[in-house]
Scaffold this motif. Structure first.
Motif, PDB file in Angstrom:
ATOM      1  N   ARG A 249      -3.128   5.951  -4.491  1.00  0.00           N
ATOM      2  CA  ARG A 249      -2.972   5.357  -5.821  1.00  0.00           C
ATOM      3  C   ARG A 249      -4.310   5.420  -6.546  1.00  0.00           C
TER       4      ARG A 249
ATOM      5  N   GLU B  42      -6.378   9.657  -2.027  1.00  0.00           N
ATOM      6  CA  GLU B  42      -6.173   8.392  -2.712  1.00  0.00           C
ATOM      7  C   GLU B  42      -4.699   8.335  -3.084  1.00  0.00           C
TER       8      GLU B  42
ATOM      9  N   ASP C 292      -5.027   5.232  -9.475  1.00  0.00           N
ATOM     10  CA  ASP C 292      -5.103   4.286 -10.587  1.00  0.00           C
ATOM     11  C   ASP C 292      -5.543   2.896 -10.124  1.00  0.00           C
TER      12      ASP C 292
ATOM     13  N   GLU D  47       0.830  -1.182   0.000  1.00  0.00           N
ATOM     14  CA  GLU D  47       0.000   0.000   0.000  1.00  0.00           C
ATOM     15  C   GLU D  47       0.871   1.240   0.000  1.00  0.00           C
ATOM     16  N   GLU D  48       0.419   2.241  -0.686  1.00  0.00           N
ATOM     17  CA  GLU D  48       1.111   3.524  -0.743  1.00  0.00           C
ATOM     18  C   GLU D  48       0.741   4.277   0.515  1.00  0.00           C
TER      19      GLU D  48
END
Length: 197
Positions: free
Chosen positions: A143, A141, A145, A30-31
């Motif tokens: 990410r 968010e 994408d 996870e980012e």
């Protein structure tokens, strides 16, 4: 390939399954807010991190793994599985907390971190403020994408409380907007933070 009993070529299913499992686990990263772990760099293991002395870069004022009691998790239907302790570190940023699974089919993480709201805003300029009671919080968010993930960081004196949702895009959960879910979790958990933390 192995030669089967009849002399025909058969794939090494065990090896292939193990490799596929490792790829799935690697893809579940996870980012995070400021100081995101770099690909190819192993995060600190829970066992190794447990022996690290508490310093100014390790958040300790709130432990989500004990603060979110079984009763609290049950009331929110966040108790599909027992909480799983989790700890990461990268570039001087530390995250420590638990991973949870809701009965609605989504997963989420709640961790304390020494990453501050200004650091998160610097890394994610599109972050927006969200209400969480008396504490400042930002939602973003990491990410965009990758559908199904959204994060909220709630301000704490020693950093922030990090909430990450992972809402799989299945027929059963497509109606659950990830950022709404993350905000609801943050709003439910923020009142558990001790005064002065």
């Amino acid at each position: 390939m192995n030669l089967g009993v009849s002399g025909t070529a058969t794939p090494r299913i065990g090896f292939a399954a193990a490799a596929a499992g490792l790829l799935l686990l690697a893809g579940c990263g996870e980012e995070k807010g400021a100081g995101t772990p770099t690909p190819g760099v192993s995060p600190t293991s829970s066992a190794a991190a447990a022996t690290t002395s508490t310093g100014s870069n390790q958040p300790t004022a709130f432990d989500p793994c004990t603060a979110l009691t079984p009763q609290f998790l049950g009331e929110h239907r966040w108790d599909a599985k027992p909480p799983e302790p989790k700890q990461d570190s990268a570039s001087g940023i530390v995250w420590k907390g638990c991973r949870y699974v809701a009965k609605a089919g989504y997963g989420f993480v709640i961790e304390t971190t020494n990453s501050t709201l200004p650091q998160v805003r610097d890394k994610f300029p599109a972050a927006v403020e969200v209400p969480t009671g008396t504490r400042k919080a930002v939602r973003y968010e990491a990410r965009p994408d990758v559908p199904g993930g959204c994060s909220v960081n709630i301000e704490m004196q020693s950093g922030s409380l990090y909430v990450l949702t992972n809402v799989p895009q299945t027929q059963a959960s497509k109606s659950l907007p990830a950022c709404d879910v993350a905000t609801e979790i943050a709003q439910a958990v923020a009142p558990l933070l001790p005064a002065g933390s």
